[in-house]
Scaffold this motif. Structure first.
Motif, PDB file in Angstrom:
ATOM      1  N   ALA A   1      -1.126   7.760   5.755  1.00  0.00           N
ATOM      2  CA  ALA A   1      -1.140   8.279   7.130  1.00  0.00           C
ATOM      3  C   ALA A   1      -0.313   9.558   7.225  1.00  0.00           C
ATOM      4  CB  ALA A   1      -0.624   7.223   8.100  1.00  0.00           C
TER       5      ALA A   1
ATOM      6  N   LEU B   1      -2.145  12.478   5.560  1.00  0.00           N
ATOM      7  CA  LEU B   1      -3.229  12.968   6.418  1.00  0.00           C
ATOM      8  C   LEU B   1      -2.681  13.773   7.591  1.00  0.00           C
ATOM      9  CD1 LEU B   1      -5.544   9.832   6.346  1.00  0.00           C
ATOM     10  CD2 LEU B   1      -5.970  12.049   5.253  1.00  0.00           C
TER      11      LEU B   1
ATOM     12  N   MET C   1     -12.887  13.015   9.213  1.00  0.00           N
ATOM     13  CA  MET C   1     -11.783  12.612   8.341  1.00  0.00           C
ATOM     14  C   MET C   1     -12.359  11.935   7.097  1.00  0.00           C
ATOM     15  SD  MET C   1      -8.671  12.418   7.529  1.00  0.00           S
ATOM     16  CE  MET C   1      -7.880  13.174   8.924  1.00  0.00           C
TER      17      MET C   1
ATOM     18  N   SER D   1     -13.166   9.088   4.560  1.00  0.00           N
ATOM     19  CA  SER D   1     -13.414   7.663   4.793  1.00  0.00           C
ATOM     20  C   SER D   1     -12.394   6.838   4.002  1.00  0.00           C
ATOM     21  CB  SER D   1     -14.821   7.280   4.348  1.00  0.00           C
ATOM     22  OG  SER D   1     -14.894   7.258   2.928  1.00  0.00           O
ATOM     23  N   GLN D   2     -12.303   5.567   4.338  1.00  0.00           N
ATOM     24  CA  GLN D   2     -11.383   4.693   3.602  1.00  0.00           C
ATOM     25  C   GLN D   2     -11.781   4.622   2.131  1.00  0.00           C
ATOM     26  OE1 GLN D   2     -12.539   1.227   6.043  1.00  0.00           O
ATOM     27  NE2 GLN D   2     -12.670   0.099   4.135  1.00  0.00           N
TER      28      GLN D   2
ATOM     29  N   LEU E   1      -5.651   4.912   8.009  1.00  0.00           N
ATOM     30  CA  LEU E   1      -6.515   5.554   9.001  1.00  0.00           C
ATOM     31  C   LEU E   1      -6.315   4.930  10.380  1.00  0.00           C
ATOM     32  CD1 LEU E   1      -9.762   5.869   6.868  1.00  0.00           C
ATOM     33  CD2 LEU E   1      -8.362   7.761   7.719  1.00  0.00           C
TER      34      LEU E   1
ATOM     35  N   LEU F   1      -6.804  10.268  15.458  1.00  0.00           N
ATOM     36  CA  LEU F   1      -8.202  10.156  15.042  1.00  0.00           C
ATOM     37  C   LEU F   1      -8.982   9.374  16.083  1.00  0.00           C
ATOM     38  CD1 LEU F   1      -7.844   9.131  11.267  1.00  0.00           C
ATOM     39  CD2 LEU F   1      -8.134  11.429  12.215  1.00  0.00           C
TER      40      LEU F   1
END
Length: 126
Positions: A16, A19, A34, A36-37, A55, A64
């Protein structure tokens, strides 16, 4: 970025924060999609559920937003949210710790302010 799996900070928090830094540095801009996982999991060799947790921290923090079937996107005000939170949480803690250490070392407020001014000038290239 290298994930520190031996540290005290959980991996999903590190994701986190990374990002957020990418958003602050404008490597990921407002309304952009963004990672993706699964992309994050592959990038950092971590479990997709761990990446999803990172995320979700950002989604819960209004950084987000989800578009059903399309993924997560950066909110238009994400940079402002991150800047405000970091300033009000992280910077305040650093300043508090700095002031407490200065008091222990018998550094006057004037000396401390001058040190900060000097460091600010050094950072400006003066």
């Amino acid at each position: 970025m290298i994930i520190n799996s031996d540290g005290t900070k959980p991996i999903y928090v590190q994701i986190a924060e990374w990002l957020e830094t990418e958003i602050l540095n404008e490597h990921i801009k407002s309304d952009e999609k963004m990672y993706s996982q699964y992309q994050l999991a592959e990038m950092f060799n971590i479990n997709p559920a761990t990446a999803a947790k990172g995320l979700n921290i950002l989604a819960d923090g209004d950084i987000l937003y989800k578009k059903r079937g399309l993924g997560m996107f950066v909110t238009p005000h994400a940079r402002d949210v991150i800047l405000s939170r970091r300033k009000n949480q992280i910077l305040k803690l650093l300043v508090r710790d700095l002031v407490m250490e200065a008091e222990r070392l018998k550094v006057s407020k004037e000396e401390l302010i001058e040190m900060i001014r000097f460091e600010g000038k050094e950072g400006d290239g003066e």
